[in-house]
Scaffold this motif. Structure first.
Motif, PDB file in Angstrom:
ATOM      1  N   LEU A 402      60.451  -9.128  31.484  1.00 49.38           N
ATOM      2  CA  LEU A 402      61.823  -8.687  31.705  1.00 49.38           C
ATOM      3  C   LEU A 402      62.786  -9.310  30.698  1.00 49.38           C
ATOM      4  CD1 LEU A 402      63.739  -7.082  33.569  1.00 49.38           C
ATOM      5  CD2 LEU A 402      63.922  -9.133  34.989  1.00 49.38           C
ATOM      6  N   HIS A 403      62.443 -10.512  30.187  1.00 49.49           N
ATOM      7  CA  HIS A 403      63.386 -11.260  29.367  1.00 49.49           C
ATOM      8  C   HIS A 403      63.333 -10.857  27.895  1.00 49.49           C
ATOM      9  CE1 HIS A 403      64.141 -13.877  32.815  1.00 49.49           C
ATOM     10  NE2 HIS A 403      62.846 -13.876  33.019  1.00 49.49           N
ATOM     11  N   ASP A 404      62.144 -10.613  27.350  1.00 52.97           N
ATOM     12  CA  ASP A 404      62.062 -10.282  25.921  1.00 52.97           C
ATOM     13  C   ASP A 404      61.456  -8.910  25.664  1.00 52.97           C
ATOM     14  OD1 ASP A 404      59.420 -10.700  26.513  1.00 52.97           O
ATOM     15  OD2 ASP A 404      59.169 -12.462  25.250  1.00 52.97           O
ATOM     16  N   SER A 405      61.281  -8.084  26.709  1.00 49.72           N
ATOM     17  CA  SER A 405      60.818  -6.691  26.634  1.00 49.72           C
ATOM     18  C   SER A 405      59.425  -6.546  26.018  1.00 49.72           C
ATOM     19  CB  SER A 405      61.823  -5.826  25.852  1.00 49.72           C
ATOM     20  OG  SER A 405      61.864  -6.180  24.498  1.00 49.72           O
ATOM     21  N   ARG A 406      58.629  -7.582  26.048  1.00 51.07           N
ATOM     22  CA  ARG A 406      57.264  -7.510  25.510  1.00 51.07           C
ATOM     23  C   ARG A 406      56.338  -6.831  26.517  1.00 51.07           C
ATOM     24  NH1 ARG A 406      54.216 -10.919  21.825  1.00 51.07           N
ATOM     25  NH2 ARG A 406      51.983 -10.745  22.235  1.00 51.07           N
ATOM     26  N   LEU A 407      55.546  -5.863  26.049  1.00 52.36           N
ATOM     27  CA  LEU A 407      54.569  -5.198  26.906  1.00 52.36           C
ATOM     28  C   LEU A 407      53.403  -6.142  27.143  1.00 52.36           C
ATOM     29  CD1 LEU A 407      53.639  -2.636  28.389  1.00 52.36           C
ATOM     30  CD2 LEU A 407      52.597  -1.871  26.252  1.00 52.36           C
ATOM     31  N   LEU A 408      53.215  -6.555  28.406  1.00 57.56           N
ATOM     32  CA  LEU A 408      52.213  -7.556  28.742  1.00 57.56           C
ATOM     33  C   LEU A 408      50.854  -6.936  29.064  1.00 57.56           C
ATOM     34  CD1 LEU A 408      54.383  -9.861  31.044  1.00 57.56           C
ATOM     35  CD2 LEU A 408      53.934 -10.097  28.589  1.00 57.56           C
ATOM     36  N   ARG A 409      50.868  -5.799  29.732  1.00 55.72           N
ATOM     37  CA  ARG A 409      49.582  -5.221  30.136  1.00 55.72           C
ATOM     38  C   ARG A 409      49.749  -3.743  30.472  1.00 55.72           C
ATOM     39  NH1 ARG A 409      45.382  -7.420  34.818  1.00 55.72           N
ATOM     40  NH2 ARG A 409      43.793  -5.805  34.492  1.00 55.72           N
ATOM     41  N   THR A 410      48.701  -2.975  30.188  1.00 56.28           N
ATOM     42  CA  THR A 410      48.622  -1.562  30.532  1.00 56.28           C
ATOM     43  C   THR A 410      47.387  -1.356  31.401  1.00 56.28           C
ATOM     44  OG1 THR A 410      49.704  -0.920  28.466  1.00 56.28           O
ATOM     45  CG2 THR A 410      48.479   0.771  29.650  1.00 56.28           C
ATOM     46  N   ILE A 411      47.589  -0.892  32.636  1.00 55.39           N
ATOM     47  CA  ILE A 411      46.501  -0.751  33.605  1.00 55.39           C
ATOM     48  C   ILE A 411      46.159   0.729  33.756  1.00 55.39           C
ATOM     49  CG2 ILE A 411      45.771  -1.180  35.975  1.00 55.39           C
ATOM     50  CD1 ILE A 411      47.746  -3.466  36.095  1.00 55.39           C
TER      51      ILE A 411
END
Length: 467
Positions: A402-411
């Motif tokens: 939420l803070h740096d808009s980085r995509l963490l995971r795609t399920i």
């Protein structure tokens, strides 16, 4: 190297490059499809090659399904924990305080989530659930999840799921449904606090034939094993074809709910039935109330996002009652107000998710990767964990920081992608209440899955002492 050898090697590289380009052009013949497995061409034109009919849409769907299956196999295998570069170093940066470090820990937990299929036990029958999930919405404490299921004869069935977490890390689910059926489509659902917190459920029902649409307020005690003699207030409001709804928790507008309709917003007092109508320039598809003040935020089909202060008396056509107003490029499908109520998340039908600063009416962050073309898809925010979740029209569930808009995971979805198999999700650090399990709850078709968020629970450790 000799001059002749240098020239010959250059000619060979040039010849190899031309041959590769020629092969790629040859394989992309107009009206033909090259199958690398069978090493041959197939016609794409209708009426030809009836023994193997092919279309571009079918081929694209086949490739997407192949990609989904490969990602699903990879997702089921041992998970590799995700670390930022500066987290793996021996010495952290001196300016790094506790807040970003906790944020990194949450990101590591997201990368380690694994899927577990849940068996839903029904309180009224011993047969397994065979009705597809249409909507799932959790209450404010994530103790209960209200469900709308599509039944075989074309109607809908309502129910509430209760969760129980055990020491070995397992999660049990009990479905408490009611013989309350309707043939109407459900557009929107939210929890309502009438007699106490989350005492009722508010549903927007679409009208059919000569029956107009309505908004129903159902007591949650209807979906209980105790069957009390006084289930609570059960009422219906004649409001035609509401696209969205929201319940106000601010004391200045107690027991008030809003509904978004075609080119207008109706704010209703659930006790007295008194209404206030606000004219809008487009269909209102998404709504949410603020907590600190009786202010309602609305998202429209035209891409407009505006807020209404219920304390203002002017509701004329001049639209001077719109305290905030900004625009996105396409129809708004979901709005989520952050806890400080200075920032608003909005998603549209172009797949854009933007973070808006309400004070300056400007987009300050964008979350890339979401896929949407025309579907009515919500977004979910978990601020304590610093996560943003959204299910795309391609049936992939994506989680961002939420803070740096980085995509963490795609399920990937456990089921093949389709219009009727878009997952519904709920994420909570305490799924089932204070004694529940943290993680992601995913409902696809008639199946329910749990992605455990804490590695301690996956390994079967005790729940005592966990926060």
């Amino acid at each position: 190297m000799k001059r002749g050898n240098w020239r010959s090697s250059g000619r060979d590289r040039h010849r190899h490059h031309n041959q590769s380009q020629w092969r790629s052009r040859l394989r992309s013949l107009p009206g033909f499809y090259f199958d690398p497995e069978k090493n041959r061409y197939f016609r794409l034109l209708p009426g030809h090659n009836n023994c193997n009919p092919l279309t571009k849409e079918g081929l694209q769907k086949k490739e997407e399904e192949k990609k989904r299956s490969a990602l699903l196999v990879e997702d089921d295998g041992p998970r590799k924990l995700f670390f930022r570069k500066y987290l793996t170093r021996k010495k952290l940066y001196p300016k790094m305080n506790l807040i970003p470090f906790c944020r990194l820990i949450h990101e590591v937990k997201v990368s380690g989530m694994q899927r577990h299929r849940l068996e839903v036990q029904s309180s009224n029958s011993t047969s397994p659930n065979t009705d597809n999930f249409h909507l799932i919405v959790a209450d404010s404490a994530c103790e209960r999840v209200f469900t709308v299921n599509d039944v075989s004869h074309g109607g809908c069935k309502y129910g509430i799921m209760n969760f129980h977490g055990y020491r070995k890390g397992s999660l049990s689910v009990e479905m408490c449904d009611n013989l309350y059926f309707t043939n109407r489509k459900v557009n929107s659902v939210c929890w309502a606090s009438v007699t106490h917190t989350d005492s009722h459920v508010l549903l927007c029902l679409v009208g059919i034939s000569q029956t107009p649409g309505c908004v129903s307020l159902l007591p949650a005690s209807l979906f209980s094993n105790f069957n009390p003699d006084q289930p609570g207030m059960l009422c219906s409001f004649k409001i035609s074809t509401a696209w969205s709804c929201a319940w106000c928790l601010n004391p200045q507008a107690d027991k008030t709910f809003s509904t978004g309709l075609s080119r207008r917003v109706i704010v209703t007092d659930a006790v007295t039935g008194r209404r206030a109508t606000y004219l809008a320039g487009s269909d209102v598809l998404a709504q949410q109330f603020a907590l600190r003040a009786p202010v309602l935020f609305n998202g429209c089909r035209s891409g407009e996002i505006f807020s209404i202060d219920l304390r203002q008396r002017d509701r004329g056509r001049s639209h001077s009652w719109k305290t905030s107003r900004f625009f996105q490029e396409s129809a708004i499908t979901s709005v989520q107000l952050l806890q400080d109520e200075n920032y608003l998340l909005a998603a549209d039908m172009l797949g854009k998710i933007k973070l808006w600063d309400i004070r300056i009416k400007r987009s300050v962050k964008q979350y890339e990767g979401h896929h949407n073309e025309y579907a009515y898809l919500p977004i979910h925010v978990n601020e304590p964990e610093g996560l943003l979740l959204a299910v795309g029209q391609d049936c992939y569930t994506r989680l961002w920081s939420l803070h740096d808009s980085r995509l963490l995971r795609t399920i990937p979805s456990p089921h093949p992608a389709g219009k009727d198999s878009i997952p519904n999700v709920v994420f909570s650090s305490q799924l089932g209440g204070s004694r529940g399990l943290p993680g992601l709850l995913m409902a696809v078709r008639h199946d329910l899955y749990h992605y455990s968020y804490n590695k301690d629970y996956q390994e079967g450790r005790t729940l005592e002492g966990q926060c």
